[in-house]
Design a protein around this motif. Structure first.
Motif, PDB file in Angstrom:
ATOM      1  N   THR A  20       0.372  -0.936   0.168  1.00 15.31           N
ATOM      2  CA  THR A  20      -0.329  -0.214  -0.148  1.00 15.31           C
ATOM      3  C   THR A  20       0.800   1.226  -0.189  1.00 15.31           C
ATOM      4  OG1 THR A  20      -1.761  -1.062   0.886  1.00 15.31           O
ATOM      5  CG2 THR A  20      -1.546   1.124   0.941  1.00 15.31           C
ATOM      6  N   LEU A  21       0.942   2.095  -0.829  1.00 16.37           N
ATOM      7  CA  LEU A  21       1.308   3.227  -1.130  1.00 16.37           C
ATOM      8  C   LEU A  21       0.376   4.002  -1.669  1.00 16.37           C
ATOM      9  CD1 LEU A  21       2.959   2.262  -3.984  1.00 16.37           C
ATOM     10  CD2 LEU A  21       3.494   2.193  -1.890  1.00 16.37           C
ATOM     11  N   SER A  65      -5.448  -1.026  -7.217  1.00 19.28           N
ATOM     12  CA  SER A  65      -6.505  -0.737  -6.943  1.00 19.28           C
ATOM     13  C   SER A  65      -6.306   0.246  -5.988  1.00 19.28           C
ATOM     14  CB  SER A  65      -7.887  -1.733  -6.239  1.00 19.28           C
ATOM     15  OG  SER A  65      -6.643  -1.944  -5.197  1.00 19.28           O
ATOM     16  N   ALA A  66      -7.125   1.796  -5.668  1.00 15.66           N
ATOM     17  CA  ALA A  66      -6.978   2.556  -4.585  1.00 15.66           C
ATOM     18  C   ALA A  66      -8.171   3.630  -4.366  1.00 15.66           C
ATOM     19  CB  ALA A  66      -6.400   3.736  -6.408  1.00 15.66           C
ATOM     20  N   ARG A  67      -7.969   3.890  -3.834  1.00 15.47           N
ATOM     21  CA  ARG A  67      -9.454   4.794  -3.239  1.00 15.47           C
ATOM     22  C   ARG A  67      -8.751   6.557  -2.696  1.00 15.47           C
ATOM     23  NH1 ARG A  67     -10.257   2.055   2.595  1.00 15.47           N
ATOM     24  NH2 ARG A  67      -8.452   1.788   3.024  1.00 15.47           N
ATOM     25  N   GLN A  68      -9.923   7.046  -2.677  1.00 14.13           N
ATOM     26  CA  GLN A  68      -9.140   8.521  -2.188  1.00 14.13           C
ATOM     27  C   GLN A  68     -10.237   9.132  -0.753  1.00 14.13           C
ATOM     28  OE1 GLN A  68     -10.468  11.946  -4.780  1.00 14.13           O
ATOM     29  NE2 GLN A  68      -8.440  13.311  -4.210  1.00 14.13           N
ATOM     30  N   SER A  73      -6.411  12.382   0.020  1.00 12.86           N
ATOM     31  CA  SER A  73      -5.280  11.709   0.527  1.00 12.86           C
ATOM     32  C   SER A  73      -5.941  10.430  -0.219  1.00 12.86           C
ATOM     33  CB  SER A  73      -4.763  11.590   1.674  1.00 12.86           C
ATOM     34  OG  SER A  73      -5.932  10.737   2.498  1.00 12.86           O
ATOM     35  N   SER A  74      -4.802   9.973  -1.247  1.00 10.73           N
ATOM     36  CA  SER A  74      -4.971   8.754  -1.280  1.00 10.73           C
ATOM     37  C   SER A  74      -4.109   7.596  -1.022  1.00 10.73           C
ATOM     38  CB  SER A  74      -4.806   8.465  -2.871  1.00 10.73           C
ATOM     39  OG  SER A  74      -5.032   7.372  -4.076  1.00 10.73           O
ATOM     40  N   GLU A  75      -4.368   6.674  -1.756  1.00  7.88           N
ATOM     41  CA  GLU A  75      -4.158   4.862  -1.456  1.00  7.88           C
ATOM     42  C   GLU A  75      -3.311   4.322  -2.367  1.00  7.88           C
ATOM     43  OE1 GLU A  75      -4.188   3.437   4.070  1.00  7.88           O
ATOM     44  OE2 GLU A  75      -4.848   2.596   1.791  1.00  7.88           O
TER      45      GLU A  75
END
Lengths: 117, 108
Positions: A20-21, A65-68, A73-75
Motif C-alpha cells: 500500500t502506497l 486498486s486505489a481509493r481517495q 489523500s489517496s492510497e
C-alpha cells in the motif's frame, strides 16, 4: 506547503506480497492521479480520482486498486506482487480535472521506489 | 489510443549551442501537449504547455498539428538546462500520456 507528499520513500517486497502506497495532495487539490515509472521509461497512467470517485483507469491489471479519502489523500494498493511491478510510483495532484480538452497542471510528488524481489 | 514518441534517449550539446528536443504524437482528437522536466534529485515538474504559448527559461514549443509534433527548442543552451525532459499529451480528464523522455546534457 510542502507540495505533494508520498510515503514510504522506498519499499522492498517479495513476490506475491501486497503493498500500500500513500499520497497526500497539495492543500486544496481535489484530484489525485497515480503513475508507474519503470526504469528508462516515462510515467504511465494508472488511476485518477476526483472527489473520491475513480475518474480514469489506465491499462493495468485488477491487482492494482486505489481509493481517495474525504481529506483527498489517496492510497494505491497492489496485490500479488510480480517482479515487473518494481518501479517508481508517482502521485500527482491538481486543483480539478477537466471534462473538456483543457487540462489543469499536475503537481508531482517525489515518488515511492518499490522493489520486488 | 494516444501515443507520444521521443526519438532521442540522449542529446548532448555544448553550452551556447541551440537545442531541439523532438516530440511526435498520435491522437485522433485535439490534444493538449506539455513538456515536463526533471532536474537531478528533484521531482517532475511542468515546464510549459502549448495552450499558454509562453516561454519558460528560454524554452519554447510550437504545436504543429500537420506534422503532429511538439518539439522543444532553446536558442542557447545553458549548463543548468541539463535534465530529463518528457513530452506529454492529455486527451481530457487531465490524465497524461508521457513519452520515454530525452536526457539533455549541456557541457561547458
Amino acid at each position: 506547503d510542502a507540495g505533494v507528499t508520498q510515503s514510504p520513500t522506498h519499499l522492498i517486497k517479495t513476490r506475491g506480497q501486497q503493498v500500500t502506497l500513500r499520497c497526500s495532495p497539495i492543500s486544496g487539490h481535489k484530484s489525485v492521479s497515480w503513475y508507474q515509472q519503470v526504469l528508462g521509461q516515462g510515467p504511465q497512467f494508472i488511476f485518477q480520482y476526483y472527489e473520491k470517485e475513480e475518474r480514469g483507469r489506465g491499462n493495468f491489471p485488477d491487482r492494482f486498486s486505489a481509493r481517495q479519502f474525504p481529506n483527498y489523500s489517496s492510497e494505491l494498493n497492489v496485490n500479488a506482487l510480480l517482479l515487473g511491478d518494481s518501479a517508481l510510483y508517482l502521485c500527482a495532484s491538481s486543483l480539478v480535472i477537466s471534462l473538456t480538452a483543457f487540462s489543469y497542471e499536475q503537481y508531482f510528488g517525489p515518488g515511492t521506489r518499490l522493489t520486488v524481489t | 489510443a494516444q501515443r507520444v514518441t521521443q526519438p532521442e534517449k540522449l542529446l548532448s550539446v555544448f553550452k551556447g549551442a541551440p537545442v531541439e528536443l523532438k516530440c511526435n504524437y498520435s491522437y485522433s482528437g485535439s490534444p493538449e501537449l506539455f513538456w515536463y522536466v526533471q532536474y537531478s534529485r528533484q521531482r517532475l515538474q511542468l515546464l510549459l504547455r502549448h495552450i499558454s504559448r509562453e516561454s519558460i527559461k528560454g524554452f519554447t514549443a510550437d504545436l504543429n498539428k500537420g506534422e503532429t509534433s511538439f518539439h522543444l527548442k532553446k536558442p542557447f543552451a545553458q549548463e543548468e538546462d541539463s535534465a530529463m525532459y518528457y513530452c506529454a499529451l492529455s486527451a481530457g480528464y487531465s490524465t497524461l500520456t508521457f513519452g520515454k523522455g530525452t536526457m539533455l546534457l549541456v557541457s561547458p
